[in-house]
Scaffold this motif. Structure first.
Motif, PDB file in Angstrom:
ATOM      1  N   ARG A 164      19.344  19.615   0.558  1.00  0.00           N
ATOM      2  CA  ARG A 164      20.149  19.456   1.776  1.00  0.00           C
ATOM      3  C   ARG A 164      19.541  20.291   2.911  1.00  0.00           C
ATOM      4  N   ARG A 165      19.164  21.533   2.598  1.00  0.00           N
ATOM      5  CA  ARG A 165      18.607  22.431   3.617  1.00  0.00           C
ATOM      6  C   ARG A 165      17.282  21.900   4.138  1.00  0.00           C
ATOM      7  N   GLU A 166      16.466  21.357   3.253  1.00  0.00           N
ATOM      8  CA  GLU A 166      15.139  20.869   3.640  1.00  0.00           C
ATOM      9  C   GLU A 166      15.148  19.403   4.062  1.00  0.00           C
ATOM     10  N   LYS A 167      16.349  18.785   4.049  1.00  0.00           N
ATOM     11  CA  LYS A 167      16.478  17.362   4.383  1.00  0.00           C
ATOM     12  C   LYS A 167      15.522  16.521   3.534  1.00  0.00           C
ATOM     13  N   ALA A 168      15.510  16.839   2.243  1.00  0.00           N
ATOM     14  CA  ALA A 168      14.622  16.166   1.292  1.00  0.00           C
ATOM     15  C   ALA A 168      15.436  15.281   0.357  1.00  0.00           C
ATOM     16  N   PRO A 169      14.812  14.237  -0.200  1.00  0.00           N
ATOM     17  CA  PRO A 169      15.531  13.386  -1.159  1.00  0.00           C
ATOM     18  C   PRO A 169      15.715  14.107  -2.496  1.00  0.00           C
ATOM     19  N   LEU A 170      16.614  13.582  -3.314  1.00  0.00           N
ATOM     20  CA  LEU A 170      16.862  14.136  -4.644  1.00  0.00           C
ATOM     21  C   LEU A 170      17.134  12.980  -5.589  1.00  0.00           C
ATOM     22  N   SER A 171      16.405  12.965  -6.693  1.00  0.00           N
ATOM     23  CA  SER A 171      16.579  11.906  -7.687  1.00  0.00           C
ATOM     24  C   SER A 171      16.984  12.496  -9.031  1.00  0.00           C
ATOM     25  N   VAL A 172      17.734  11.700  -9.771  1.00  0.00           N
ATOM     26  CA  VAL A 172      18.166  12.082 -11.115  1.00  0.00           C
ATOM     27  C   VAL A 172      17.881  10.914 -12.060  1.00  0.00           C
ATOM     28  N   LEU A 173      17.331  11.230 -13.232  1.00  0.00           N
ATOM     29  CA  LEU A 173      17.109  10.221 -14.270  1.00  0.00           C
ATOM     30  C   LEU A 173      17.952  10.582 -15.479  1.00  0.00           C
ATOM     31  N   LEU A 174      18.623   9.584 -16.044  1.00  0.00           N
ATOM     32  CA  LEU A 174      19.273   9.736 -17.345  1.00  0.00           C
ATOM     33  C   LEU A 174      18.454   8.950 -18.351  1.00  0.00           C
ATOM     34  N   VAL A 175      18.047   9.627 -19.423  1.00  0.00           N
ATOM     35  CA  VAL A 175      17.162   9.040 -20.430  1.00  0.00           C
ATOM     36  C   VAL A 175      17.889   9.003 -21.764  1.00  0.00           C
ATOM     37  N   ASP A 176      17.846   7.851 -22.423  1.00  0.00           N
ATOM     38  CA  ASP A 176      18.497   7.689 -23.718  1.00  0.00           C
ATOM     39  C   ASP A 176      17.490   7.107 -24.715  1.00  0.00           C
ATOM     40  N   ILE A 177      17.419   7.692 -25.913  1.00  0.00           N
ATOM     41  CA  ILE A 177      16.557   7.129 -26.958  1.00  0.00           C
ATOM     42  C   ILE A 177      17.244   5.899 -27.535  1.00  0.00           C
ATOM     43  N   ASP A 178      16.553   4.793 -27.522  1.00  0.00           N
ATOM     44  CA  ASP A 178      17.148   3.522 -27.941  1.00  0.00           C
ATOM     45  C   ASP A 178      17.489   3.522 -29.440  1.00  0.00           C
ATOM     46  N   ASP A 179      18.722   3.085 -29.731  1.00  0.00           N
ATOM     47  CA  ASP A 179      19.178   2.899 -31.117  1.00  0.00           C
ATOM     48  C   ASP A 179      18.907   4.123 -31.989  1.00  0.00           C
ATOM     49  N   PHE A 180      19.227   5.288 -31.466  1.00  0.00           N
ATOM     50  CA  PHE A 180      18.918   6.504 -32.217  1.00  0.00           C
ATOM     51  C   PHE A 180      19.827   6.670 -33.432  1.00  0.00           C
ATOM     52  N   LYS A 181      21.049   6.171 -33.341  1.00  0.00           N
ATOM     53  CA  LYS A 181      21.933   6.247 -34.511  1.00  0.00           C
ATOM     54  C   LYS A 181      21.321   5.474 -35.689  1.00  0.00           C
TER      55      LYS A 181
END
Length: 328
Positions: free
Chosen positions: A168-185
């Motif tokens: 916010r201070r630097e007026k920069a973008p911010l990204s978030v990734l959610l990663v899930d291991i497929d069919d881990f159960k």
């Protein structure tokens, strides 16, 4: 009152004074010393009168004496100094002895031993360093997921608001990734939980290795799910990181016979704010980013996994009907 004390009395007082003391002449010789001082010097009988300071204590002490004479000649005062002698430590206080004309003819040095205090200080400093190291280890343990070695949710709750503020201070973008291991159960059911733990650790480490910039972070979000925070990264960059994560996990070439393709894979949901709103609460921004990434991840999983999907905000705080875009 001193008029009633004879020179002999003064001599006896000096000799018996409980603080080691000596008188050093301008030629560098020890002119006199008291009995306490004799115990400082490891010489037979302890008598060093008439000997050169350099011979008894070494060149460093002689140089200090010469500097002291020079300071007194200039009318300056010499502060107390700490000095090591013969395996012991002393605080040394010096005073000038002057003739009738006021010239400095000798210096009187008084030595107060502080060896035991220094030992205690050293032990205390060592104990403090050990305590600080233990506190750091405790702090790291409290912020680290024991299985994967990544940051945990506790650390995320501290670090993510900090990065939101910075962007916010630097007026920069911010990204978030959610990663899930497929069919881990299914993986755990087929190969067992010990193998599952080994795989979680391997996936976590290889994904951490993908992140190159100091500000990027990855944490275990829960179970087989991870979160990646990318400060200063716009949507296109976030997709590139997601693609790199995919390739890194695929390169592990871990067998997963319970799913199509028979190799372990991940699904990634991404969310990006190209500009952090100035008047929006940090908790709301955090929630929006994670919720949007979760929605994108859910869409990938609904289509069978092994993909990447982006929830794009259009340059501001996204509304509830944000568009899900397919991975490139």
């Amino acid at each position: 009152m001193l008029a009633h004390i004879s020179a002999e009395d003064l001599r006896r007082i000096y000799l018996d004074f409980p603080i080691a003391s000596c008188v050093i002449g301008r030629d560098g010789r020890v002119l006199a010393h008291n009995r306490e001082f004799a115990d400082v010097v490891p010489t037979p009988g302890g008598d060093v009168a008439g000997r050169y300071v350099a011979d008894v204590f070494g060149a460093i002490v002689m140089e200090a004496a010469e500097r002291t004479f020079g300071a007194f000649d200039q009318g300056a005062q010499e502060p107390q100094q700490e000095i090591g002698l013969f395996g012991r430590v002393f605080i040394v206080a010096v005073r000038p002895l002057r003739d009738a004309a006021g010239a400095v003819t000798a210096i009187c040095a008084a030595l107060t031993e502080i060896t035991e205090q220094k030992r205690l200080e050293t032990r205390l400093e060592s104990a403090n360093r050990e305590l600080q190291a233990a506190n750091r280890r405790l702090a790291e343990a409290a912020s680290t997921d024991a299985l994967t070695g990544l940051w945990n949710r506790h650390a995320l709750e501290e670090l993510l608001p900090r990065e939101i503020l910075r962007c916010r201070r630097e007026k920069a973008p911010l990204s978030v990734l959610l990663v899930d291991i497929d069919d881990f159960k299914k993986y755990n059911d087929r190969y067992g939980h010990l193998a599952g733990d080994d795989t979680l650790h391997a996936v976590a480490q290889v994904m951490e290795g993908v992140l190159r910039r100091p500000g990027d972070m990855i944490a275990r979000f829960g179970g087989e799910e991870f979160i990646v925070v990318l400060p200063g990264t716009a949507a296109a960059g976030a997709i590139k990181v997601a693609e790199s994560l995919h390739k890194a996990v695929e390169a592990l070439d871990i067998e997963h016979a319970s799913i199509p393709g028979a190799r372990l894979s991940i699904s990634v949901g991404a969310a990006c704010l190209s500009l952090i709103p100035p008047n929006t609460a940090l908790d709301e921004i955090r929630s929006v980013l994670i919720e949007r990434a979760d929605q994108a991840l859910y869409a990938v999983k609904a289509e069978g996994g092994r993909g990447i999907r982006l929830h794009w905000d259009g340059g501001s705080l996204p509304s509830s009907d944000g568009q899900l875009l397919p991975a490139r």
